[in-house]
Write a protein that holds these residues in place. Structure first.
Motif, short mmCIF file in Angstrom:
data_model
loop_
_atom_site.label_atom_id
_atom_site.label_comp_id
_atom_site.label_asym_id
_atom_site.label_seq_id
_atom_site.Cartn_x
_atom_site.Cartn_y
_atom_site.Cartn_z
N GLU A 101 41.70 20.10 35.54
CA GLU A 101 41.53 21.54 35.37
C GLU A 101 40.42 21.82 34.35
OE1 GLU A 101 42.88 23.68 37.30
OE2 GLU A 101 44.11 22.15 38.28
N GLY A 102 39.49 22.68 34.73
CA GLY A 102 38.40 23.07 33.85
C GLY A 102 37.24 22.11 33.82
N SER A 103 37.32 21.04 34.62
CA SER A 103 36.23 20.05 34.63
C SER A 103 35.26 20.32 35.77
CB SER A 103 36.79 18.62 34.76
OG SER A 103 37.52 18.26 33.61
N PHE A 104 34.01 20.02 35.54
CA PHE A 104 32.96 20.17 36.55
C PHE A 104 32.91 18.96 37.48
CE2 PHE A 104 28.37 19.65 37.65
CZ PHE A 104 28.22 20.80 38.43
N MET A 105 33.10 17.78 36.89
CA MET A 105 33.11 16.56 37.69
C MET A 105 34.05 15.55 37.07
SD MET A 105 29.78 14.19 36.80
CE MET A 105 28.58 15.28 37.51
N ALA A 106 34.42 14.56 37.88
CA ALA A 106 35.29 13.48 37.41
C ALA A 106 34.71 12.15 37.85
CB ALA A 106 36.70 13.65 37.96
N ILE A 107 34.76 11.18 36.96
CA ILE A 107 34.36 9.81 37.25
C ILE A 107 35.51 8.91 36.84
CG2 ILE A 107 32.73 7.95 36.75
CD1 ILE A 107 30.65 10.08 36.07
N ALA A 108 35.97 8.06 37.76
CA ALA A 108 37.06 7.15 37.45
C ALA A 108 36.61 5.71 37.61
CB ALA A 108 38.28 7.43 38.34
N CYS A 109 37.04 4.87 36.70
CA CYS A 109 36.64 3.46 36.73
C CYS A 109 37.76 2.62 36.13
CB CYS A 109 35.34 3.26 35.97
SG CYS A 109 35.26 4.12 34.37
N THR A 110 38.97 2.82 36.62
CA THR A 110 40.10 2.02 36.15
C THR A 110 40.25 0.79 37.04
OG1 THR A 110 41.91 2.87 37.52
CG2 THR A 110 41.19 4.24 35.68
N ASP A 111 41.11 -0.14 36.63
CA ASP A 111 41.39 -1.32 37.46
C ASP A 111 42.65 -1.12 38.30
OD1 ASP A 111 43.28 -1.41 35.49
OD2 ASP A 111 42.66 -3.36 34.68
N ASP A 112 43.11 0.13 38.41
CA ASP A 112 44.29 0.46 39.19
C ASP A 112 43.87 1.31 40.38
OD1 ASP A 112 46.64 1.75 40.21
OD2 ASP A 112 47.67 1.35 38.31
N SER A 113 43.94 0.74 41.58
CA SER A 113 43.48 1.45 42.78
C SER A 113 44.24 2.74 43.02
CB SER A 113 43.61 0.54 44.02
OG SER A 113 42.72 -0.54 43.93
N GLU A 114 45.54 2.75 42.73
CA GLU A 114 46.32 3.96 42.97
C GLU A 114 45.89 5.10 42.05
OE1 GLU A 114 48.46 4.74 45.43
OE2 GLU A 114 47.77 2.82 46.25
N ILE A 115 45.54 4.78 40.81
CA ILE A 115 45.02 5.81 39.91
C ILE A 115 43.69 6.33 40.42
CG2 ILE A 115 44.10 6.26 37.60
CD1 ILE A 115 46.20 4.37 36.49
N ASN A 116 42.80 5.41 40.82
CA ASN A 116 41.50 5.81 41.33
C ASN A 116 41.63 6.70 42.56
OD1 ASN A 116 40.24 4.31 39.33
ND2 ASN A 116 39.97 2.51 40.64
N ILE A 117 42.50 6.30 43.49
CA ILE A 117 42.71 7.10 44.70
C ILE A 117 43.27 8.46 44.33
CG2 ILE A 117 44.05 7.28 46.83
CD1 ILE A 117 43.90 4.18 46.99
N GLY A 118 44.18 8.49 43.36
CA GLY A 118 44.76 9.76 42.93
C GLY A 118 43.71 10.70 42.35
N VAL A 119 42.82 10.16 41.53
CA VAL A 119 41.75 10.99 40.96
C VAL A 119 40.89 11.58 42.08
CG1 VAL A 119 39.68 11.01 39.52
CG2 VAL A 119 41.70 9.73 38.77
#
Length: 245
Positions: A101-119
């Motif tokens: 919320e309130g963000s213009f863009m998001a970048i994800a680079c975790t080692d957890d695929s489910e977190i990345n997919i969720g983002v």
């Protein structure tokens, strides 16, 4: 092919196939990307993941004056230092959908695929810009290699096919287009006000600037020789010529 997408490896994309069969990257090279330069100054940008890649993305966003928020339970020392000095906001916890919320863009680079997919899925539902590092199917924009010199920025993209090739091209382009190009851009920008106030049409202004950039003597050669005064003389001469045309 992206490092995280090849046959036989665990699936890391939203297709959740278990074992990757490369179906997510079929046609990747045929994807037409709309190339744009984003103004991030003062905009909230979210980075999920506090490792070395997260650091790289945070530094890139800070270089563009973005307002960076980091979400990660742990972070490398450099990110901790940026948070301590107040350059970024760090929330030391796991990602939650409300973080977007309130963000213009998001970048994800975790080692957890489910977190990345969720983002990715959470951002898509909000029609946000989102990039999951090294997983093109989980991106609606990609980050090219950038050559940056003063006001000049040159982007190189292979559509995710070969980051190594993009890095080679970045090295070669940075050698070809050096400081003299950035300096010429600044000098020409200084003449923009005169051109807009004096030359009545777009075509007139186009002819003025092209006569400088492509004329003789070559302004780039002059700047490489350290003769900026000669370039200023060229600009003044062109102003006299085009003002009376």
């Amino acid at each position: 092919m992206p490092a995280q997408a090849y046959a036989g490896k665990d699936c890391v994309c939203q297709l959740r196939k278990g074992i990757c069969d490369q179906s997510c990257v079929q046609g990747m090279l045929d994807t037409p990307f709309y190339i744009a330069c984003l103004k991030l100054s003062g905009r909230r940008c979210l980075v999920v993941g506090g490792g070395e890649i997260g650091l790289e993305k945070v530094e890139g966003l800070l270089a563009c004056d973005a307002d960076v928020r980091l979400i990660a339970p742990d972070a490398v020392e450099e990110l901790q230092a940026l948070a301590t000095e107040g350059s970024i906001e760090w929330e030391r916890r796991d990602y939650e959908p409300a973080d977007l919320e309130g963000s213009f863009m998001a970048i994800a680079c975790t080692d957890d695929s489910e977190i990345n997919i969720g983002v990715y899925e959470d951002a898509e539902r909000r029609a946000m810009l989102v990039n999951i590092v090294d997983v093109p199917p989980l991106c609606n924009f990609i980050l090219p290699a950038i050559v940056r010199t003063g006001p000049l920025a040159i982007a190189i993209s292979t559509a995710g096919a070969s980051p190594a090739l993009a890095k080679r091209m970045k090295r070669e382009i940075s050698e070809l287009f050096g400081e003299e190009y950035a300096r010429l851009a600044i000098l020409l920008n200084d003449a923009r006000g005169w051109a807009k106030g004096t030359l009545p049409t777009y075509q007139d202004r186009k002819a003025f600037f092209e006569s400088l950039v492509n004329g003789e003597p070559d302004p780039i050669a002059l700047l490489r020789a350290g003769d900026e005064a000669a370039v200023l003389d060229l600009i003044a001469a062109a102003q006299r010529t085009h003002a009376t045309a």
